[in-house]
Design a protein around this motif. Structure first.
Motif, PDB file in Angstrom:
ATOM      1  N   THR A  29       0.830  -1.221   0.000  1.00 48.09           N
ATOM      2  CA  THR A  29       0.000   0.000   0.000  1.00 48.09           C
ATOM      3  C   THR A  29       0.854   1.257   0.000  1.00 48.09           C
ATOM      4  OG1 THR A  29      -0.163   0.039   2.427  1.00 48.09           O
ATOM      5  CG2 THR A  29      -1.919  -1.131   1.214  1.00 48.09           C
ATOM      6  N   HIS A  30       2.066   1.177   0.542  1.00 47.60           N
ATOM      7  CA  HIS A  30       3.002   2.305   0.503  1.00 47.60           C
ATOM      8  C   HIS A  30       4.340   1.820   1.044  1.00 47.60           C
ATOM      9  CE1 HIS A  30       1.471   2.493   4.596  1.00 47.60           C
ATOM     10  NE2 HIS A  30       2.478   3.271   4.952  1.00 47.60           N
ATOM     11  N   ALA A  31       5.400   2.582   0.724  1.00 50.99           N
ATOM     12  CA  ALA A  31       6.762   2.078   0.956  1.00 50.99           C
ATOM     13  C   ALA A  31       7.316   2.406   2.336  1.00 50.99           C
ATOM     14  CB  ALA A  31       7.698   2.580  -0.136  1.00 50.99           C
ATOM     15  N   HIS A  32       6.481   2.430   3.353  1.00 52.53           N
ATOM     16  CA  HIS A  32       7.017   2.508   4.718  1.00 52.53           C
ATOM     17  C   HIS A  32       7.485   1.117   5.143  1.00 52.53           C
ATOM     18  CE1 HIS A  32       5.008   6.559   5.890  1.00 52.53           C
ATOM     19  NE2 HIS A  32       6.241   6.727   5.424  1.00 52.53           N
ATOM     20  N   ILE A  33       8.565   1.107   5.898  1.00 53.34           N
ATOM     21  CA  ILE A  33       9.269  -0.133   6.235  1.00 53.34           C
ATOM     22  C   ILE A  33       8.364  -1.177   6.893  1.00 53.34           C
ATOM     23  CG2 ILE A  33      10.074   0.846   8.437  1.00 53.34           C
ATOM     24  CD1 ILE A  33      12.702  -0.709   7.992  1.00 53.34           C
ATOM     25  N   ASP A  34       7.411  -0.706   7.695  1.00 54.86           N
ATOM     26  CA  ASP A  34       6.565  -1.671   8.408  1.00 54.86           C
ATOM     27  C   ASP A  34       5.561  -2.359   7.474  1.00 54.86           C
ATOM     28  OD1 ASP A  34       5.607   1.052   8.401  1.00 54.86           O
ATOM     29  OD2 ASP A  34       4.016   0.507   9.803  1.00 54.86           O
ATOM     30  N   HIS A  35       5.393  -1.833   6.260  1.00 52.06           N
ATOM     31  CA  HIS A  35       4.486  -2.440   5.272  1.00 52.06           C
ATOM     32  C   HIS A  35       5.232  -3.235   4.207  1.00 52.06           C
ATOM     33  CE1 HIS A  35       0.824  -0.214   6.620  1.00 52.06           C
ATOM     34  NE2 HIS A  35       1.774   0.494   7.197  1.00 52.06           N
ATOM     35  N   ILE A  36       6.480  -2.829   3.917  1.00 53.17           N
ATOM     36  CA  ILE A  36       7.206  -3.418   2.791  1.00 53.17           C
ATOM     37  C   ILE A  36       8.425  -4.241   3.226  1.00 53.17           C
ATOM     38  CG2 ILE A  36       8.779  -1.450   2.382  1.00 53.17           C
ATOM     39  CD1 ILE A  36       8.316  -1.874  -0.615  1.00 53.17           C
TER      40      ILE A  36
ATOM     41  N   GLY B 109      -1.026  11.266   0.170  1.00 53.48           N
ATOM     42  CA  GLY B 109      -1.223  12.085   1.361  1.00 53.48           C
ATOM     43  C   GLY B 109      -0.395  11.569   2.521  1.00 53.48           C
ATOM     44  N   HIS B 110      -0.617  10.305   2.913  1.00 54.14           N
ATOM     45  CA  HIS B 110       0.269   9.697   3.927  1.00 54.14           C
ATOM     46  C   HIS B 110       1.669   9.580   3.314  1.00 54.14           C
ATOM     47  CE1 HIS B 110       1.716   7.220   7.169  1.00 54.14           C
ATOM     48  NE2 HIS B 110       1.930   6.208   6.353  1.00 54.14           N
ATOM     49  N   THR B 111       1.717   9.089   2.079  1.00 48.42           N
ATOM     50  CA  THR B 111       2.929   9.169   1.241  1.00 48.42           C
ATOM     51  C   THR B 111       2.454   9.516  -0.166  1.00 48.42           C
ATOM     52  OG1 THR B 111       2.904   6.873   0.454  1.00 48.42           O
ATOM     53  CG2 THR B 111       4.005   7.281   2.575  1.00 48.42           C
TER      54      THR B 111
ATOM     55  N   GLY C 129      -4.454   0.698   3.798  1.00 45.39           N
ATOM     56  CA  GLY C 129      -3.098   1.108   4.142  1.00 45.39           C
ATOM     57  C   GLY C 129      -3.128   2.092   5.302  1.00 45.39           C
ATOM     58  N   ASP C 130      -2.240   3.080   5.287  1.00 43.59           N
ATOM     59  CA  ASP C 130      -2.225   4.066   6.370  1.00 43.59           C
ATOM     60  C   ASP C 130      -2.958   5.343   5.977  1.00 43.59           C
ATOM     61  OD1 ASP C 130      -0.828   2.264   7.842  1.00 43.59           O
ATOM     62  OD2 ASP C 130       1.038   3.413   7.945  1.00 43.59           O
ATOM     63  N   THR C 131      -3.908   5.240   5.025  1.00 45.18           N
ATOM     64  CA  THR C 131      -4.690   6.420   4.641  1.00 45.18           C
ATOM     65  C   THR C 131      -5.817   6.668   5.630  1.00 45.18           C
ATOM     66  OG1 THR C 131      -4.103   6.166   2.312  1.00 45.18           O
ATOM     67  CG2 THR C 131      -6.110   7.408   2.787  1.00 45.18           C
TER      68      THR C 131
HETATM   69 ZN   LIG Z   1       2.903   4.263   6.800  1.00 47.20          ZN
END
Ligand SMILES: [Zn+2]
Length: 209
Positions: free
Chosen positions: A55-62, A130-132, A149-151
């Motif tokens: 959903t986005h490239a933050h470390i906790d997701h990817i 927005g979040h990323t 995701g984190d939206t």
């Molecule tokens: Zn995030």
């Protein structure tokens, strides 16, 4: 629809394993960590992972995506606007005090208008910056489920103070495509409990009124 939702890693990112009960084809969304657990669920249901969606490239997701790719051969799908975040994984690791995970490359960029399939299950990709910059949501229209995701969270929205974040853009994404979804849509946020679009429309302090 097989749908397992389970928190992974120190930040307890909600990872989803979604599979077609007939064809046993599957997609894994946000395998941030604990890939052995992800693979155990995949095996328990007899699934073949066809794609890994981030959903986005933050470390906790990817963070675990490349390990899962090595284990399954499935391509990693991520919106290209998060390329800058991908390149600063070492910086992200230092934010949360973990080791830098093995690097992940984007096999294909996905955005609004794209449809992702696992067997007969279909998800519409929504680009929701927005979040990323590259944040996406996945909407399973037939099942009325949104992987957010984190939206969007139950009672809150994604933070916008990290690199690439924009409060103006996240509000545009939420008040645009996200709140255009039906009230009875089940929302699976990137962290924390599930909610619905109707519940958030009514009670989320960022969206209500
Ligand atoms: Zn995030």
């Amino acid at each position: 629809m097989i749908h397992e939702i389970f928190p992974v890693g120190p930040l307890q990112c909600n990872c989803s394993v979604i599979g077609d009960e007939q064809t046993r084809e599957a997609m894994v969304i946000d395998p941030g960590d604990d890939i052995d657990d992800v693979l155990a669920i995949v095996r328990r249901h007899g699934l073949t992972v066809k794609q890994i969606v981030i959903t986005h490239a933050h470390i906790d997701h990817i963070g675990g995506a490349n390990k899962l790719k090595r284990a399954t051969g499935a391509p990693v799908l991520l919106n290209v606007n998060d390329q800058a975040l991908l390149k600063m994984m070492d910086v992200q690791a230092s934010w949360i005090g973990v080791e830098t995970p093995e690097p992940t490359a984007i096999d294909a960029s996905v955005t609004t208008g794209d449809k992702l399939q696992a067997g007969s299950l279909v998800a519409d990709v929504m680009h929701t910056p927005g979040h990323t910059e590259g944040s996406i949501c996945l909407y399973f229209a037939a099942e009325k489920k949104l992987i957010a995701g984190d939206t969007l969270f139950a009672g809150s929205i994604g933070r916008t103070d990290l690199p690439g974040g924009s409060f103006k853009k996240i509000m545009g994404s939420l008040l645009g495509p996200v709140l255009a979804l039906p009230d009875d849509t089940i929302v699976i946020p990137g962290h924390g409990p599930l909610t619905t679009i109707g519940e958030e429309r009514e009670t989320n302090p960022f969206l209500a009124g």
